[in-house]
Design an enzyme around this catalytic site. Sequence first.
Site, PDB file in Angstrom:
ATOM      1  CG  ASN A 280       2.432   6.350  17.004  1.00  0.00           C
ATOM      2  OD1 ASN A 280       1.964   7.045  16.094  1.00  0.00           O
ATOM      3  ND2 ASN A 280       1.668   5.610  17.800  1.00  0.00           N
ATOM      4  CD1 TRP A 281       6.433  11.535  14.876  1.00  0.00           C
ATOM      5  CD2 TRP A 281       5.837  12.698  13.043  1.00  0.00           C
ATOM      6  NE1 TRP A 281       7.585  11.960  14.252  1.00  0.00           N
ATOM      7  CE2 TRP A 281       7.248  12.668  13.125  1.00  0.00           C
ATOM      8  CE3 TRP A 281       5.233  13.353  11.977  1.00  0.00           C
ATOM      9  CZ2 TRP A 281       8.059  13.286  12.166  1.00  0.00           C
ATOM     10  CZ3 TRP A 281       6.035  13.970  11.017  1.00  0.00           C
ATOM     11  CH2 TRP A 281       7.442  13.938  11.117  1.00  0.00           C
ATOM     12  CE  LYS A 282       0.873   7.787  20.704  1.00  0.00           C
ATOM     13  NZ  LYS A 282       0.481   7.507  22.080  1.00  0.00           N
TER      14      LYS A 282
ATOM     15  CG  HIS B  88      -1.351   2.712  19.131  1.00  0.00           C
ATOM     16  ND1 HIS B  88      -2.076   3.314  20.123  1.00  0.00           N
ATOM     17  CD2 HIS B  88      -0.052   3.010  19.367  1.00  0.00           C
ATOM     18  CE1 HIS B  88      -1.243   3.966  20.929  1.00  0.00           C
ATOM     19  NE2 HIS B  88      -0.005   3.797  20.495  1.00  0.00           N
TER      20      HIS B  88
ATOM     21  CD  GLU C 255      -2.952   6.569  21.398  1.00  0.00           C
ATOM     22  OE1 GLU C 255      -2.666   6.950  20.245  1.00  0.00           O
ATOM     23  OE2 GLU C 255      -2.206   6.772  22.386  1.00  0.00           O
TER      24      GLU C 255
ATOM     25  CD  GLU D  57       2.926   1.379  22.000  1.00  0.00           C
ATOM     26  OE1 GLU D  57       3.886   2.133  21.849  1.00  0.00           O
ATOM     27  OE2 GLU D  57       1.776   1.656  21.619  1.00  0.00           O
TER      28      GLU D  57
ATOM     29  N   GLY E 228       1.588   7.799  27.426  1.00  0.00           N
ATOM     30  CA  GLY E 228       1.299   9.224  27.613  1.00  0.00           C
ATOM     31  C   GLY E 228       1.026   9.619  29.055  1.00  0.00           C
TER      32      GLY E 228
ATOM     33  CB  SER F 116       5.982   7.073  29.759  1.00  0.00           C
ATOM     34  OG  SER F 116       4.636   7.550  29.770  1.00  0.00           O
TER      35      SER F 116
ATOM     36  N   GLY G 269       6.046   7.742  21.489  1.00  0.00           N
ATOM     37  CA  GLY G 269       5.017   8.735  21.180  1.00  0.00           C
ATOM     38  C   GLY G 269       5.557  10.139  21.415  1.00  0.00           C
TER      39      GLY G 269
HETATM   40  P1  13P Z   1       4.128   7.853  24.723  1.00  0.00           P
HETATM   41  O1  13P Z   1       5.593   7.631  24.379  1.00  0.00           O
HETATM   42  O2  13P Z   1       3.690   9.265  24.473  1.00  0.00           O
HETATM   43  O3  13P Z   1       3.782   7.333  26.074  1.00  0.00           O
HETATM   44  O4  13P Z   1       3.300   6.969  23.661  1.00  0.00           O
HETATM   45  C1  13P Z   1       3.648   5.647  23.460  1.00  0.00           C
HETATM   46  C2  13P Z   1       2.910   5.148  22.274  1.00  0.00           C
HETATM   47  O5  13P Z   1       1.699   5.008  22.315  1.00  0.00           O
HETATM   48  C3  13P Z   1       3.657   4.854  21.050  1.00  0.00           C
HETATM   49  O6  13P Z   1       2.886   4.183  20.128  1.00  0.00           O
END
Ligand code: 13P
Length: 252
Positions: free
Chosen positions: A9-11, A96, A98, A168, A174, A214, A235
């Site tokens: 997930n590149w966000k 998600h 976010e 998640e 993150g 993470s 992520g």
């Molecule tokens: P991280 O791997 O950066 O913790 O993010 C996880 C995530 O939100 C994947 O959708």
Amino acid sequence: MRKKIVAGNWKMNKTLQEGVALATELKEILAAEKPNCEVIIGTPFIHLATLSELLNDSVIAVSAENCANKESGAYTGEVSAAMVKSTGAEYVILGHSERREYYHETPEILKEKVDLALANGLKVIFCIGESLAEREANKQEAVCKAELEGSVFHLTPEQWKNIVIAYEPIWAIGTGKTATAEQAEEIHAYIRKCVADVYGAQAADDTTILYGGSCKASNAPELFGKPDIDGGLIGGASLKAPDFKGIIDAWK
Ligand code: 13P
């Protein structure tokens, strides 16, 4: 047997050119050494058409990170599920944390998005997971169950086949704080039980449940070694090809 998946997930990262460079690098690495799992990269809308074409002859599938909860029309700035599908993308990430938190996506809105995604032939990676306060109050099971009931448990058994769940925990995203493999396994097993209660044991057994938060090459083998953890939604570690490949290798 359910699918093993490592999904990136590149966000909101990577310009078009940077995204093409990363996807090209991954394509070459995975052509040289075939992965033991399905590999997906979730990217911003602007990358989808270019990457779908670039990765057409590769083992990598492309996913959007969102789609609209409306079919079409006067919704400035929105991108519909039909538009996502027309780029060649196969998946869409929905729910998600976010998007729930920063863009106020409610269970009802997510339900509309899920329905439109499936109606347009996309597969859905549906994210659930509790906050730190909810974990500390031992509410993680109730939160996950409510998120499933709110947006995906209305689906028919046939539609359910196109759903991948991603657990998640928000406190692990993150932050560098990964859930322990035991913590993750416990809730994955619970989620699978919830799926079994609605769709039956066979469907639950066939459902892919990913862990996200993470996840990196160093902890992926232990996480993926658990019976109910079928891969990861990644992520930060999906933004560099060697890091992402390190997680894919956890399935070796
Ligand atoms: P991280 O791997 O950066 O913790 O993010 C996880 C995530 O939100 C994947 O959708």
